[in-house]
Scaffold this motif. Structure first.
Motif, PDB file in Angstrom:
ATOM      1  N   MET A 105     -19.677  -0.369  18.020  1.00  0.00           N
ATOM      2  CA  MET A 105     -19.559   0.942  18.336  1.00  0.00           C
ATOM      3  C   MET A 105     -19.056   0.648  19.734  1.00  0.00           C
ATOM      4  O   MET A 105     -19.528  -0.003  20.725  1.00  0.00           O
ATOM      5  N   GLU A 106     -18.027   1.530  20.162  1.00  0.00           N
ATOM      6  CA  GLU A 106     -17.273   1.579  21.401  1.00  0.00           C
ATOM      7  C   GLU A 106     -18.422   1.724  22.440  1.00  0.00           C
ATOM      8  O   GLU A 106     -19.490   2.706  22.465  1.00  0.00           O
ATOM      9  N   ASP A 107     -18.339   1.203  23.580  1.00  0.00           N
ATOM     10  CA  ASP A 107     -19.140   1.260  24.760  1.00  0.00           C
ATOM     11  C   ASP A 107     -19.260   2.757  24.886  1.00  0.00           C
ATOM     12  O   ASP A 107     -20.356   3.389  25.352  1.00  0.00           O
ATOM     13  N   SER A 108     -18.038   3.502  25.362  1.00  0.00           N
ATOM     14  CA  SER A 108     -18.087   4.851  25.480  1.00  0.00           C
ATOM     15  C   SER A 108     -18.803   6.020  24.476  1.00  0.00           C
ATOM     16  O   SER A 108     -19.523   6.815  25.054  1.00  0.00           O
ATOM     17  N   THR A 109     -18.621   5.536  23.162  1.00  0.00           N
ATOM     18  CA  THR A 109     -19.121   6.215  22.118  1.00  0.00           C
ATOM     19  C   THR A 109     -20.929   6.169  22.173  1.00  0.00           C
ATOM     20  O   THR A 109     -21.501   7.228  22.127  1.00  0.00           O
ATOM     21  N   ARG A 110     -21.388   4.813  22.342  1.00  0.00           N
ATOM     22  CA  ARG A 110     -22.651   4.462  22.659  1.00  0.00           C
ATOM     23  C   ARG A 110     -23.137   5.151  23.824  1.00  0.00           C
ATOM     24  O   ARG A 110     -24.377   5.656  23.759  1.00  0.00           O
ATOM     25  N   LYS A 111     -22.399   5.245  24.921  1.00  0.00           N
ATOM     26  CA  LYS A 111     -23.173   5.557  25.967  1.00  0.00           C
ATOM     27  C   LYS A 111     -23.244   7.400  25.983  1.00  0.00           C
ATOM     28  O   LYS A 111     -24.204   7.893  26.194  1.00  0.00           O
ATOM     29  N   HIS A 112     -22.357   8.025  25.242  1.00  0.00           N
ATOM     30  CA  HIS A 112     -22.479   9.522  24.970  1.00  0.00           C
ATOM     31  C   HIS A 112     -23.593   9.612  23.932  1.00  0.00           C
ATOM     32  O   HIS A 112     -24.513  10.557  24.158  1.00  0.00           O
ATOM     33  N   ILE A 113     -24.084   8.548  23.025  1.00  0.00           N
ATOM     34  CA  ILE A 113     -24.853   8.856  21.986  1.00  0.00           C
ATOM     35  C   ILE A 113     -26.233   8.711  22.967  1.00  0.00           C
ATOM     36  O   ILE A 113     -27.199   9.641  22.682  1.00  0.00           O
ATOM     37  N   LEU A 114     -26.454   7.770  23.660  1.00  0.00           N
ATOM     38  CA  LEU A 114     -27.680   7.639  24.557  1.00  0.00           C
ATOM     39  C   LEU A 114     -27.717   9.018  25.333  1.00  0.00           C
ATOM     40  O   LEU A 114     -29.093   9.407  25.351  1.00  0.00           O
ATOM     41  N   ALA A 115     -26.662   9.554  26.001  1.00  0.00           N
ATOM     42  CA  ALA A 115     -26.876  10.630  26.816  1.00  0.00           C
ATOM     43  C   ALA A 115     -27.364  12.036  26.204  1.00  0.00           C
ATOM     44  O   ALA A 115     -27.968  12.534  26.469  1.00  0.00           O
ATOM     45  N   ILE A 116     -27.071  12.073  24.942  1.00  0.00           N
ATOM     46  CA  ILE A 116     -27.125  13.066  24.132  1.00  0.00           C
ATOM     47  C   ILE A 116     -28.674  13.141  23.660  1.00  0.00           C
ATOM     48  O   ILE A 116     -29.288  14.118  23.649  1.00  0.00           O
ATOM     49  N   SER A 117     -29.283  11.845  23.441  1.00  0.00           N
ATOM     50  CA  SER A 117     -30.502  11.553  22.967  1.00  0.00           C
ATOM     51  C   SER A 117     -31.323  12.010  24.232  1.00  0.00           C
ATOM     52  O   SER A 117     -32.535  12.778  23.811  1.00  0.00           O
ATOM     53  N   VAL A 118     -31.158  12.072  25.560  1.00  0.00           N
ATOM     54  CA  VAL A 118     -32.006  12.300  26.670  1.00  0.00           C
ATOM     55  C   VAL A 118     -31.725  13.712  26.775  1.00  0.00           C
ATOM     56  O   VAL A 118     -32.738  14.496  27.165  1.00  0.00           O
TER      57      VAL A 118
END
Length: 329
Positions: free
Chosen positions: A1-14
């Motif tokens: 998983m690309e870093d930017s995609t993972r970063k967005h998933i983490l942000a959405i989860s919060v």
């Protein structure tokens, strides 16, 4: 998983958690009341009827659902900061405990992650011990949101519900109380380590009355994930905050976070800064059904000493300076 995609998933989860905390209760209240005046009126009638029949369930252990506590979204939530749970001593499943959690911060984020979910592995770190996070009792009067909170093992922070967990549910129960509450949220500020505890003795009395050991818990970094606007002590806005705190149970804070998908703009998401929660050593407490003020004061003093010791022992490893100190008000 690309870093930017993972970063967005983490942000959405919060972000979903922040919106749930702020809006879920009032959203479903409005929706169900609206449906009363539509052709779907039977849905709210059935729900509210069931809710009245189920009114006392939150005070009797609720309806804990382990698979909800173990949702993958909570692992993303944990990794956003990240959040880490540290054990300084074992907790025996043959005892019950009252965990005092500090500080409150704006949303008690680390307390929720550690004790309202299994994202940081509480059950693996403390096998045989069940955490119950205590929350403002008024939340359990809000439709749908009450059920969601109960599924996470969250319970009303009142004497009736906490006593039930400590006396009617066997051993291995850890009642987690964010002791400073709304008053402490008003003192939340990055870089400061202030806890409201000097006159908070109800949790100590609860432990004595039910023979539950006291355990200090400190979350390093909790005050750093939001910036708060502080109003002058005698200003109208500050007085309004105190009125809300007194009569409603929470204090509306004007806080600043970050945008969900950006770093340079204001938003509701907290800043992604490391949070380390350290569970301290248990303080043995005798069973005193009717404790005297002297006994309460004695164990309250022992608790404060234990919290200070925990803070000083772990502060450097958690990124603080040796000169940093814990302020108790």
């Amino acid at each position: 998983m690309e870093d930017s995609t993972r970063k967005h998933i983490l942000a959405i989860s919060v972000f979903q958690w922040v919106l749930t905390f702020l809006l879920m209760g009032i959203f479903f209240t409005i929706v169900l009341l609206y449906l009363l005046f539509t052709s779907f009126w039977l849905i709210p009638v059935v729900y509210f009827t069931w809710m009245l029949m189920d009114w006392d369930t939150p005070m009797k252990g609720g309806r804990r659902v382990e698979w909800i506590r173990r949702w993958t979204v909570w692992k993303h939530f944990r990794d956003y900061f990240p959040i880490k749970l540290v054990q300084s001593a074992a907790l025996s499943p043959d005892k019950n405990y009252v965990l005092g959690c500090h500080p409150h911060g704006i949303f008690a984020t680390s307390s929720f992650c550690n004790f309202g979910t299994e994202a940081t592995g509480f059950s693996e770190i403390f096998p045989g011990v069940r955490p119950w996070l205590a929350m403002l009792a008024g939340v359990f009067r809000l439709p749908v949101y009450r059920d969601y909170c109960m599924s996470a093992g969250i319970t009303p922070v009142n004497k009736e519900s906490l006593k039930y967990l400590l006396t009617c549910c066997g051993t291995g129960n850890a009642v987690c109380i964010v002791v400073g509450g709304a008053a402490e949220s008003l003192e939340s500020n990055p870089g400061e380590h202030t806890v409201t505890l000097s006159n908070r003795k109800g949790f100590v009395r609860l432990a004595l009355e039910n023979g539950a050991d006291l355990v200090p818990v400190y979350s390093f970094g909790e005050n750093d994930i939001y910036e708060q606007v502080h109003f002058p002590p005698n200003s109208k806005r500050r007085k309004l905050q105190l009125l809300f705190q007194k009569y409603i149970g929470f204090a509306p804070c004007l806080f600043k976070g970050k945008a969900v998908f950006g770093d340079g703009s204001w938003g509701l998401n907290p800043f992604p800064r490391p949070l380390t929660t350290v569970v301290g050593r248990p303080i043995r407490v005798p069973h005193c059904p009717v404790p005297s003020e002297m006994e309460v004061d004695h164990y309250h003093a022992l608790y404060i000493d234990g919290l200070k010791e925990l803070f000083n022992e772990y502060k450097v490893s958690c990124g603080l300076l040796p000169s940093d100190s814990l302020k108790i008000i």
